[in-house]
Motif scaffolding. Structure first.
Motif, mmCIF file in Angstrom:
data_model
loop_
_atom_site.group_PDB
_atom_site.id
_atom_site.type_symbol
_atom_site.label_atom_id
_atom_site.label_comp_id
_atom_site.label_asym_id
_atom_site.label_seq_id
_atom_site.Cartn_x
_atom_site.Cartn_y
_atom_site.Cartn_z
ATOM 1 N N SER A 409 0.849 -1.190 0.000
ATOM 2 C CA SER A 409 0.000 0.000 0.000
ATOM 3 C C SER A 409 0.884 1.240 0.000
ATOM 4 N N THR A 410 0.300 2.362 -0.342
ATOM 5 C CA THR A 410 1.027 3.627 -0.250
ATOM 6 C C THR A 410 1.600 3.816 1.146
ATOM 7 N N PHE A 449 -6.910 4.111 -1.044
ATOM 8 C CA PHE A 449 -6.062 5.277 -1.318
ATOM 9 C C PHE A 449 -4.769 4.805 -1.974
ATOM 10 N N ASP A 450 -4.443 5.372 -3.138
ATOM 11 C CA ASP A 450 -3.273 4.886 -3.875
ATOM 12 C C ASP A 450 -2.359 6.000 -4.384
ATOM 13 N N GLN A 451 -2.556 7.217 -3.915
ATOM 14 C CA GLN A 451 -1.709 8.322 -4.358
ATOM 15 C C GLN A 451 -0.358 8.297 -3.626
ATOM 16 N N PRO A 452 0.716 8.781 -4.270
ATOM 17 C CA PRO A 452 1.991 8.891 -3.550
ATOM 18 C C PRO A 452 1.840 9.771 -2.314
ATOM 19 N N LEU A 453 2.339 9.311 -1.178
ATOM 20 C CA LEU A 453 2.212 10.065 0.067
ATOM 21 C C LEU A 453 3.307 9.609 1.027
ATOM 22 N N THR A 454 4.252 10.475 1.296
ATOM 23 C CA THR A 454 5.319 10.119 2.230
ATOM 24 C C THR A 454 4.947 10.557 3.636
ATOM 25 N N ILE A 455 5.109 9.646 4.589
ATOM 26 C CA ILE A 455 4.887 9.924 6.007
ATOM 27 C C ILE A 455 6.176 9.576 6.731
#
Length: 550
Positions: A409-410, A449-455
């Motif tokens: 997953s993202t 949810f599949d958008q690029p997202l850095t945490i």
């Protein structure tokens, strides 16, 4: 003497004739080269035990050998900074195994796995600079660990300390079909010539190097002290653009391009020149201003280039092009073709947390399905190389059985975490377990949810997990909950973009650790509802109403 010169001498710059130490760290380095501690560890400390270690070695020079004392269990984050080191530290060590370029052979990976199991209670973390960190290491076992590592070409020398630390490189160097240039030969040349050399064993602070011809810019050149980035000049020749002065921590700065073109055969010489400038002109008065970025900020790229060419190289470098824009994802996760017809398989442990047994399993799978070669990445991930196309899905299935996701997953793919309060003396909050729980909870709440997202989750202000350049950067601190109690929590940075902008701090935007998942779910849902076209999270943050970010 002109006032400006007086001010620069006040910074303790060697090149201006000021050699007397201006703080305890500089005095410690002048008293004895950090490299010399290796002999004392082998001959004295490993035989006489923890209590025999000289404090100036224990909390200083040990770092030159990749060793830090780890945090004593049970000391809460409120005590960080309030207690002396000897009260915070345990009688065990974190050991950082240096993996330049992230390149591991089968025997090297198996050796790390064995060392982890035998000497480190099975612990192992993949860092965001491609190293492996072990914990619970006893001083008595250090010589045996070194002997095992060095037998397969690995070591811990200068993995920490005021030295040139691990040289990060693209895990697909020499492998990727679309790479600009393979930096591996030059990376190895610099490592072999200069790592462990007294010439650079006393720098003002740590010195981070990146070298890559990767089109995704996976080595995050924007935040390294020096970075060589593959480019093609007008004549079609491949070489490098050079960036200097990047770094995060409490004063984040992006690296500046020198605007040059460096031929591959000039790489080591240019690296030597830039590192020498840092050694000679770097600020040594205050530790908080001793990174190269402060010198680059004061000088500017044009002066830095001039000093490099005139004082250190003895020749002018030609002007060169800037690198192309990076790809959307820089992590090399998934199944992709190599230029030789085989495939590589990149997979995601949870925030880099593995263990000795699991590293052994990965080694077995790499031998069975590939050539045994494995790579670590700059995003706390791993890659198995040289897999025949027909075997890629079988390998992906076997990795999944060990919770190593090839199609994560993202949230699994793009969440990173530093060591945190579990082992780190600087940390205020838990990071690894909290980040792993966050991944699980977000996968359950936001399955589509599949958008690029850095945490990026950090346990203190030092930004080891690069919080300022994440979509959602979480800086650990103590906060007050609804009952008025002081608890673990995070200050939130939003919309950071490598090379473009640092994360936005919304006034008063904090969360308790317990409330973290609710906050992230809320802000991600708002982004998903409001985004337009190909808008990224960072782009949305910079146009969104402040109320939507809370």
């Amino acid at each position: 003497m002109p006032p400006a010169t007086k001010r620069k001498k006040g910074e303790g710059q060697w090149a201006l004739g000021y050699r007397e130490p201006l703080n305890k760290n500089e005095e410690n380095k002048k008293n004895d080269d950090g490299l010399n501690v290796r002999r004392r560890i082998i001959d004295i400390y490993s035989k006489s035990g923890f209590d025999s270690i000289d404090p100036s070695d224990l909390r200083g020079r040990f770092r030159w050998m990749g060793l830090y004392t780890q945090r004593k269990p049970g000391i809460d984050g409120g005590k960080t900074g309030a207690l002396e080191d000897e009260e915070l530290e345990d009688r065990y060590f974190m050991m950082r195994v240096r993996i330049d370029g992230g390149q591991l052979s089968g025997p090297q990976l198996r050796t790390i796995a064995d060392v982890s199991t035998r000497y480190a209670r099975g612990t192992a973390d993949i860092t965001d600079r491609q190293n492996v960190q072990l914990h619970w290491v006893r001083i008595e076992d250090v010589p045996a660990i070194w002997e095992a590592l060095e037998a397969v070409g690995l070591h811990t020398m200068e993995a920490c300390g005021d030295v040139p630390r691990v040289i990060i490189g693209c895990p697909l160097a020499g492998i990727a079909a679309d790479e600009v240039v393979d930096a591996t030969p030059r990376l190895r040349e610099i490592h072999d010539r200069y790592i462990g050399s007294p010439e650079f064993s006393n720098l003002p602070r740590k010195f981070k190097t990146a070298m890559s011809g990767c089109t995704s810019h996976c080595t995050v050149h924007e935040i390294n002290d020096i970075a060589f980035v593959g480019v093609v000049d007008e004549a079609g020749e491949t070489g490098y653009q050079v960036f200097v002065g990047g770094g995060l921590s409490t004063n984040p700065m992006f690296a500046q391009s020198l605007g040059v073109f460096v031929k591959p055969e000039q790489t080591a010489e240019v690296w030597h020149g830039v590192t020498s400038i840092f050694r000679d002109y770097g600020y040594r008065r205050l530790r908080s201003r001793a990174r190269l970025k402060f010198l680059v900020k004061d000088w500017g790229a044009a002066k830095f280039r001039e000093v490099l060419e005139k004082e250190y190289l003895g020749f002018a470098l030609p002007d060169g092009p800037e690198p192309a824009a990076p790809l959307a994802r820089r992590d090399h996760v998934g199944i992709h073709p190599q230029k030789d017809g085989a495939y590589y398989v990149g997979f995601a442990p949870r925030v880099g947390r593995v263990d000795g047994e699991l590293l052994g399993v990965i080694g077995d799978l790499a031998e069975r399905y590939g050539s045994g070669r494995v790579r670590t990445t700059n995003e706390q991930k791993m890659v198995i190389l040289d897999v025949p196309e027909k075997d890629t899905e079988a390998l992906a299935d076997e990795l999944a059985q060990h919770d190593l996701q090839v199609r994560p997953s993202t949230f699994r793919r793009q969440t990173m975490a530093c060591t945190g309060i579990e082992y780190c003396k600087l940390a205020i909050v838990d990071t690894k377990q909290r980040a792993m729980d966050l991944i699980d909870e977000l996968e359950e709440r936001l399955p589509d949810f599949d958008q690029p997202l850095t945490i990026n989750v950090n346990g203190c202000p030092n930004a080891c997990a690069r919080i300022q350049v994440a979509d959602i950067g979480l800086k650990g601190q103590l906060v007050v909950d609804d009952d008025g109690e002081q608890v673990e929590g995070f200050q939130i940075h939003l919309g950071g973009r490598l090379g473009a902008s640092f994360g936005k701090k919304v006034r008063g935007l904090k969360t308790t650790s317990a409330g973290l998942t609710d906050y992230v779910e809320r802000v991600v849902r708002r982004f998903d509802e409001q985004r337009t076209g190909g808008e990224t999270f960072a782009e949305w943050v910079h146009r969104a109403d402040e109320a939507d970010l809370k």
